[in-house]
Design a protein around this motif. Structure first.
Motif, PDB file in Angstrom:
ATOM      1  N   HIS A   1       0.832  -1.201   0.000  1.00  0.00           N
ATOM      2  CA  HIS A   1       0.000   0.000   0.000  1.00  0.00           C
ATOM      3  C   HIS A   1       0.878   1.267   0.000  1.00  0.00           C
ATOM      4  N   ILE A   2       1.947   1.237   0.817  1.00  0.00           N
ATOM      5  CA  ILE A   2       2.849   2.405   0.860  1.00  0.00           C
ATOM      6  C   ILE A   2       3.521   2.593  -0.497  1.00  0.00           C
ATOM      7  N   ARG A   3       3.896   1.482  -1.144  1.00  0.00           N
ATOM      8  CA  ARG A   3       4.553   1.586  -2.442  1.00  0.00           C
ATOM      9  C   ARG A   3       3.617   2.173  -3.487  1.00  0.00           C
ATOM     10  N   ASN A   4       2.361   1.833  -3.357  1.00  0.00           N
ATOM     11  CA  ASN A   4       1.391   2.331  -4.337  1.00  0.00           C
ATOM     12  C   ASN A   4       0.916   3.749  -4.023  1.00  0.00           C
TER      13      ASN A   4
ATOM     14  N   TRP B   1       2.785   6.143  -1.780  1.00  0.00           N
ATOM     15  CA  TRP B   1       3.834   6.747  -0.952  1.00  0.00           C
ATOM     16  C   TRP B   1       3.674   8.242  -0.808  1.00  0.00           C
ATOM     17  N   HIS B   2       3.207   8.934  -1.844  1.00  0.00           N
ATOM     18  CA  HIS B   2       3.072  10.389  -1.752  1.00  0.00           C
ATOM     19  C   HIS B   2       2.006  10.767  -0.736  1.00  0.00           C
TER      20      HIS B   2
ATOM     21  N   ILE C   1       0.518  12.851   4.644  1.00  0.00           N
ATOM     22  CA  ILE C   1      -0.158  12.660   5.938  1.00  0.00           C
ATOM     23  C   ILE C   1       0.828  12.829   7.093  1.00  0.00           C
ATOM     24  N   THR C   2       2.037  12.225   6.919  1.00  0.00           N
ATOM     25  CA  THR C   2       3.063  12.355   7.974  1.00  0.00           C
ATOM     26  C   THR C   2       3.447  13.818   8.179  1.00  0.00           C
ATOM     27  N   LEU C   3       3.649  14.525   7.070  1.00  0.00           N
ATOM     28  CA  LEU C   3       4.018  15.941   7.157  1.00  0.00           C
ATOM     29  C   LEU C   3       2.898  16.749   7.801  1.00  0.00           C
ATOM     30  N   ALA C   4       1.653  16.410   7.447  1.00  0.00           N
ATOM     31  CA  ALA C   4       0.522  17.129   8.036  1.00  0.00           C
ATOM     32  C   ALA C   4       0.462  16.900   9.548  1.00  0.00           C
ATOM     33  N   LEU C   5       0.684  15.624   9.950  1.00  0.00           N
ATOM     34  CA  LEU C   5       0.677  15.334  11.388  1.00  0.00           C
ATOM     35  C   LEU C   5       1.804  16.067  12.119  1.00  0.00           C
ATOM     36  N   PHE C   6       3.011  16.119  11.477  1.00  0.00           N
ATOM     37  CA  PHE C   6       4.146  16.822  12.093  1.00  0.00           C
ATOM     38  C   PHE C   6       3.844  18.311  12.254  1.00  0.00           C
ATOM     39  N   MET C   7       3.279  18.921  11.190  1.00  0.00           N
ATOM     40  CA  MET C   7       2.944  20.341  11.257  1.00  0.00           C
ATOM     41  C   MET C   7       1.870  20.596  12.307  1.00  0.00           C
TER      42      MET C   7
END
Length: 616
Positions: A22-25, A27-28, A33-39
């Protein structure tokens, strides 16, 4: 059971494989989502720290302790607690081979609490947005710690501590000086001393305190103290020194004599630096003589020939004791005689010895003289010495010839017997009996006060629970009124000892009355007591003094034990003299103006009690 574990394991592998696929398909999307959670997290952290400005940012540490939960007065209390802990942490000062531990508190360290609070509250809230975010993240992870040092040290406290430390580690420079061995004068080389540069060390500690991280070990440099007289200065003086010590001297007076050997003379010789008459801006080193060491030799002679005069005691017109004259050695005149002899020798110097160091005995024998060649055609070869054949011992050095000493006569002077008109009453009106029940009594009296050592003497009397009789001088009471009040408050007796400590027998009646009445008034004004005891200065009393004393309603109190503490014979001698005169009812005469008296007082009290006497 094994089947269940296998199913779980297969399921986990399947989930992991599906997630990776799923991550490979997508990844963007994962990155977004990770960047949004970090922000979102950063925004929340920034908002929290912004809305709680009275607190340190989350996770911040001060002195390696968390402080983010404190605010207002609680934060100040926490900072003060950390300062108290920091004040007690020792700093190791290393000075040469000496190590000394000291805490900031011992230096009188002062901390700027408001500055520390400002730093705590500004961390993570000052600078660019990026800097603030970095500081806040580091604080939250426990990676941001604020260290602090003291702002300044108390100059007087630090100076007192460093001066005391300097006394422990400093060493004075040792000047080069003459030595005498085997008949020759040599030179002992100078040695440098060392000391702290107190002002520089204080400045160094001040700088260390202002660092965020205080070191635990500090190397303190030492200053070298150079000797003012060096071996090179003494080398040209060796001929004069050798001339001076070649002959011992004998000091002779009144059938007694004291010998001063050549070795002792070498210790009397010193080098002195003085202006050079040929070059006024320069100095030169010349031969001088140690006043202390020369005086010690003369004092040794003086103790053998000097005798104390015994006073002629007169009561009214009756001679109680004829007394006797004493003898003494005039130390100044004796020094002149000795120095004159030594200067004569200096003016006729001998050749300087070949070495400035003390000669040592040879450790190997001198080579034997060669044997003349034989006149025969076939000389026998000399036998080869065995490796084990012992070498002949080296000849012992011959002792230097004993020189005839020079005898220096020292004049002995006469000390006339003083004439003292006095009464000898030591127990006025029976107030100080020899025995109270089965107790043998001794009374301590103190003259000439109050003065520099009165408070120390009062402390000792209080410690031993002893009461004394203080004969006070009027003008001294004006200078030390608090001592007078303490004498009265602690239960001691006060007596009149005149106003200016003058020999009253040399005054007229009006002058005597004035001395006594002014002292009486001063005692009453300061201590609120009417003195009824009197002791004349120097024990000098005649009919005029006795009449004036009687009119003032004073009772005479003299003494029976006089250790002559005023002559400063040393504390053991003062105690010995007191003990030697003990008998029931003894009245000990002491003086409050001498340090040796105060130092001897504990041993006096203990010695009196050890011999079965009771002190008032």
């Amino acid at each position: 059971m094994n089947n269940l574990l296998n199913k779980i394991w297969v399921t986990l592998i399947s989930i992991f494989t599906t997630t990776l696929r799923h991550i490979r398909n997508h990844w963007h999307k994962v990155i977004l989502i990770t960047l949004a959670l970090f922000m979102l997290f950063q925004t929340g952290l920034l908002a929290w720290n912004t809305t709680h400005r009275s607190r340190p940012v989350a996770g911040l540490r001060l002195g390696h302790q968390p402080v983010s939960s404190f605010e207002g007065q609680n934060l100040l209390h926490k900072i003060n607690d950390l300062i108290t802990q920091t004040e007690a942490k020792p700093l190791l000062l290393t000075t040469g081979s000496t190590q000394e531990r000291i805490t900031p508190r011992q230096l009188g360290a002062k901390y700027n609490t408001s500055l520390i609070e400002s730093r705590v509250l500004e961390t993570g809230r000052k600078g660019s947005m990026l800097h603030r975010l970095i500081d806040q993240d580091a604080a939250l992870l426990g990676l941001r710690n604020i260290s602090f040092g003291f702002d300044t040290v108390d100059h007087s406290i630090a100076l007192a501590y460093l001066n005391n430390l300097n006394k422990q580690i400093s060493t004075a420079a040792i000047e080069a000086h003459f030595d005498y061995q085997n008949g020759q004068v040599g030179i002992v080389k100078e040695q440098a001393g060392q000391e702290l540069n107190v002002s520089k060390v204080e400045a160094l500690l001040q700088q260390l305190g202002q660092q965020d991280t205080q070191p635990t070990n500090v190397d303190i440099p030492l200053n070298s103290i150079k000797a003012t007289i060096t071996a090179d200065d003494l080398k040209p003086l060796l001929p004069q020194a050798q001339s001076i010590v070649n002959q011992p001297i004998v000091l002779q007076a009144a059938g007694k004599q004291v010998s001063v050997s050549s070795a002792e003379l070498s210790q009397i010789i010193i080098a002195v630096r003085q202006p050079d008459p040929n070059q006024p801006t320069q100095t030169k080193v010349a031969v001088g003589f140690s006043d202390a060491k020369l005086g010690a030799a003369i004092d040794k002679l003086a103790t053998q020939v000097s005798t104390d005069p015994q006073p002629k005691i007169v009561s009214g017109r009756t001679v109680i004791s004829q007394g006797s004259s004493g003898t003494h050695v005039d130390g100044t005149h004796a020094k002149v005689e000795v120095v004159s002899e030594l200067l004569k020798r200096e003016q006729s110097p001998v050749a300087a010895p070949p070495s400035t160091t003390t000669p040592k005995p040879a450790t190997t024998p001198a080579p034997a003289a060669s044997t003349p060649a034989s006149t025969t055609s076939n000389p026998s070869p000399a036998p080869t010495p065995s490796a084990t054949t012992p070498k002949p011992p080296a000849p012992a050095p011959e002792p230097p010839p004993v020189a005839t000493p020079t005898v220096i006569p020292i004049e002995v002077g006469e000390v006339a017997a003083p004439v003292v008109s006095q009464y000898t009453e030591t127990n006025p009106s029976g107030r100080y009996p020899a025995n109270i029940g089965d107790k043998k009594m001794i009374y301590l009296t103190f003259d000439d006060g109050p003065g520099s050592y009165t408070e120390q003497i009062l402390d000792i009397l209080k410690k031993y629970n002893v009461h004394g009789i203080f004969f006070l001088v009027g003008r001294n009471m004006i200078v030390y009124p608090n001592s007078v009040k303490r004498i009265k408050a602690e239960g001691h007796s006060i007596g009149n000892h005149s106003y200016t400590h003058v020999d009253l027998s040399k005054l007229n009646s009006a002058g005597i009355t004035d001395e006594l009445s002014k002292t009486q008034k001063t005692i009453k004004d300061i201590a609120a007591v009417q003195a009824d005891l009197f002791r004349p200065p120097y024990g000098s009393i005649d009919s005029k003094v006795f009449d004036a004393m009687t009119k003032q309603q004073l009772s005479l109190m003299m003494w029976s034990i006089d250790p002559r503490d005023w002559s400063k014979p040393g504390t053991p001698e003062i105690t010995k003299r007191v003990v030697s005169g003990l008998k029931p009812g003894g009245n000990v005469l002491l003086h409050v103006l001498h340090q040796q008296t105060a130092e001897a007082l504990p041993s006096i009290i203990e010695s009196i009690r050890a011999r079965g006497y009771t002190l008032n």
